[in-house]
Design an enzyme around this catalytic site. Structure first.
Site, mmCIF file in Angstrom:
data_model
loop_
_atom_site.group_PDB
_atom_site.id
_atom_site.type_symbol
_atom_site.label_atom_id
_atom_site.label_comp_id
_atom_site.label_asym_id
_atom_site.label_seq_id
_atom_site.Cartn_x
_atom_site.Cartn_y
_atom_site.Cartn_z
ATOM 1 N N HIS A 196 0.806 -1.227 0.000
ATOM 2 C CA HIS A 196 0.000 0.000 0.000
ATOM 3 C C HIS A 196 0.831 1.266 0.000
ATOM 4 O O HIS A 196 0.388 2.306 -0.502
ATOM 5 C CB HIS A 196 -0.960 0.002 1.188
ATOM 6 C CG HIS A 196 -0.300 0.241 2.512
ATOM 7 N ND1 HIS A 196 0.462 -0.713 3.146
ATOM 8 C CD2 HIS A 196 -0.283 1.332 3.307
ATOM 9 C CE1 HIS A 196 0.907 -0.232 4.281
ATOM 10 N NE2 HIS A 196 0.479 1.017 4.411
ATOM 11 N N LYS A 200 5.711 5.638 -1.474
ATOM 12 C CA LYS A 200 6.658 6.341 -0.604
ATOM 13 C C LYS A 200 8.107 6.117 -1.002
ATOM 14 O O LYS A 200 9.017 6.753 -0.449
ATOM 15 C CB LYS A 200 6.446 5.915 0.850
ATOM 16 C CG LYS A 200 5.182 6.500 1.466
ATOM 17 C CD LYS A 200 5.050 6.168 2.940
ATOM 18 C CE LYS A 200 3.812 6.834 3.534
ATOM 19 N NZ LYS A 200 3.620 6.493 4.963
ATOM 20 N N HIS A 225 1.732 10.057 -2.425
ATOM 21 C CA HIS A 225 2.174 8.663 -2.443
ATOM 22 C C HIS A 225 1.098 7.653 -2.843
ATOM 23 O O HIS A 225 1.424 6.673 -3.523
ATOM 24 C CB HIS A 225 2.842 8.277 -1.109
ATOM 25 C CG HIS A 225 1.898 7.871 -0.022
ATOM 26 N ND1 HIS A 225 1.366 8.770 0.865
ATOM 27 C CD2 HIS A 225 1.402 6.653 0.334
ATOM 28 C CE1 HIS A 225 0.590 8.133 1.714
ATOM 29 N NE2 HIS A 225 0.573 6.854 1.423
ATOM 30 N N HIS A 250 -6.454 6.177 1.288
ATOM 31 C CA HIS A 250 -6.539 7.387 2.113
ATOM 32 C C HIS A 250 -7.794 8.213 1.802
ATOM 33 O O HIS A 250 -7.897 9.366 2.213
ATOM 34 C CB HIS A 250 -5.293 8.258 1.943
ATOM 35 C CG HIS A 250 -4.118 7.775 2.748
ATOM 36 N ND1 HIS A 250 -4.110 7.751 4.120
ATOM 37 C CD2 HIS A 250 -2.907 7.269 2.355
ATOM 38 C CE1 HIS A 250 -2.942 7.275 4.550
ATOM 39 N NE2 HIS A 250 -2.210 6.964 3.492
ATOM 40 N N ASP A 278 -4.617 0.518 8.356
ATOM 41 C CA ASP A 278 -3.493 1.448 8.257
ATOM 42 C C ASP A 278 -3.524 2.443 9.415
ATOM 43 O O ASP A 278 -2.514 2.684 10.090
ATOM 44 C CB ASP A 278 -3.566 2.170 6.911
ATOM 45 C CG ASP A 278 -2.348 3.052 6.650
ATOM 46 O OD1 ASP A 278 -1.275 2.759 7.196
ATOM 47 O OD2 ASP A 278 -2.475 4.029 5.901
#
Length: 335
Positions: A196, A200, A225, A250, A278
């Protein structure tokens, strides 16, 4: 309503600025048992895609605002697993080719043969299901090992994220089982959990390890990201669904998340599970800028944001999993 292999459960979005054609298509599709929504321009259609889950989209090539080709590209970026069937003029072969290159899964030519319409739609829905299951055991094993290695490299970028992907994957699987997911969905969720944060890789180490408040530019690096991670995976056909989960982990159910501001069931369900796992793992982990929360406080924070940041159904499943797991551990410690 999500497509489950039965004609009557498929939800189709029709996008056409010609009201007569839109009504004709909608009436015909409903007569075949589909659930149908309509939009008369691409801008409103994009907003609908962000707030609702559709199984398939029928779109005219020529629309006011952005073109059908641009619309198909946008949908393909946000939801690469949703088939887009483009409606083109009879004999316009170049336009049909451009539509497929833009991300459309198929095309229909005018005048539309209504008797063939459900066949084309059903073929695309079935193709979607087949592609979702296309990973053979051998290729899945190779991909899984590669993804786990990549996840370890991502975790190693910051000392406080060591083994975090593995912990998240375990929690995701527990939540998924609690919600009754099939083995195929659990496998997809596990892959997404491990990878996930692949985006990054492009985030500077100085930003990831910073102990103080991030600057505006550094926040921009962080916000990029999920989209960059999805872009990394987009070239692997077998990981199209994983890419969508990575992109949207997100997003918030109230539309306040990023990168696309999706709402409710427009966010893939597996991304909604990943989002909670997360957040929970982040809250109970030590960070350079704060101490770890207790599991009780982390759960309270998740419950407080149910219906805002998190899907209420997933919150309920998560609470059951964590309380059962942590309650058992607390009893063992007491003994």
């Amino acid at each position: 309503m999500i497509y489950t292999g039965n004609l009557s459960s498929a939800h189709v979005l029709v996008v056409d600025d010609d009201q007569e054609i839109s009504n004709l298509l909608s009436d015909k599709l409903r007569s075949y048992g589909y659930e149908v929504s309509t939009a008369d321009d691409s801008k409103s259609a994009i907003e609908m895609v962000k707030t609702h889950g559709y199984d398939l989209i029928l779109c005219d090539l020529y629309l006011h605002g952005i073109t059908g080709l641009q619309f198909a590209k946008t949908v393909n970026r946000i939801h690469p697993h949703v088939p887009v069937i483009m409606i083109t003029a009879f004999g316009d072969i170049n336009a049909s080719r451009e539509a497929l290159a833009a991300g459309a899964s198929d095309f229909l030519t005018k005048p539309i043969e209504m008797l063939k319409l459900p066949i084309v739609i059903e073929n695309n829905l079935q193709r979607k299901e087949v592609e979702a299951k296309r990973l053979s055991d051998e290729r899945a094993d190779v991909l899984f090992k590669a993804i786990k290695a990549l996840a370890a490299a991502i975790d190693a970028k910051s000392s406080y994220t060591i083994s975090r992907s593995a912990n998240m994957a375990e929690l995701c699987l527990e939540i998924g089982r609690e919600m009754g997911f099939t083995e195929d969905r659990l496998n997809t969720l596990e892959l997404a959990a491990y990878i996930h944060d692949v985006g990054k890789i492009s985030t500077p180490d100085s930003v990831l390890a910073k102990t103080g408040k991030l600057s505006d530019d550094e926040w921009v690096d962080i916000l990029k990201h999920p989209g960059m991670g999805a872009d990394f995976l987009a070239g692997i056909d077998e990981l199209a669904e994983v890419a969508a989960i990575v992109r949207h982990h997100h997003e918030h159910v109230d539309g306040s998340g990023y990168p696309d501001g999706l709402m409710g069931d427009a966010i893939p369900l597996l991304a909604r599970v990943l989002s909670i796992a997360d957040s929970y793992e982040a809250m109970i982990s030590e960070r350079p800028y704060r101490s770890a929360m207790t599991w009780h406080n982390a759960l309270q924070e998740i419950c407080k944001n149910s219906g805002k940041q998190f899907d209420p159904d997933v919150v309920e499943a998560t609470v059951r999993v964590i309380e059962r797991k942590q309650g058992g551990q607390d009893q063992q410690k007491a003994a």
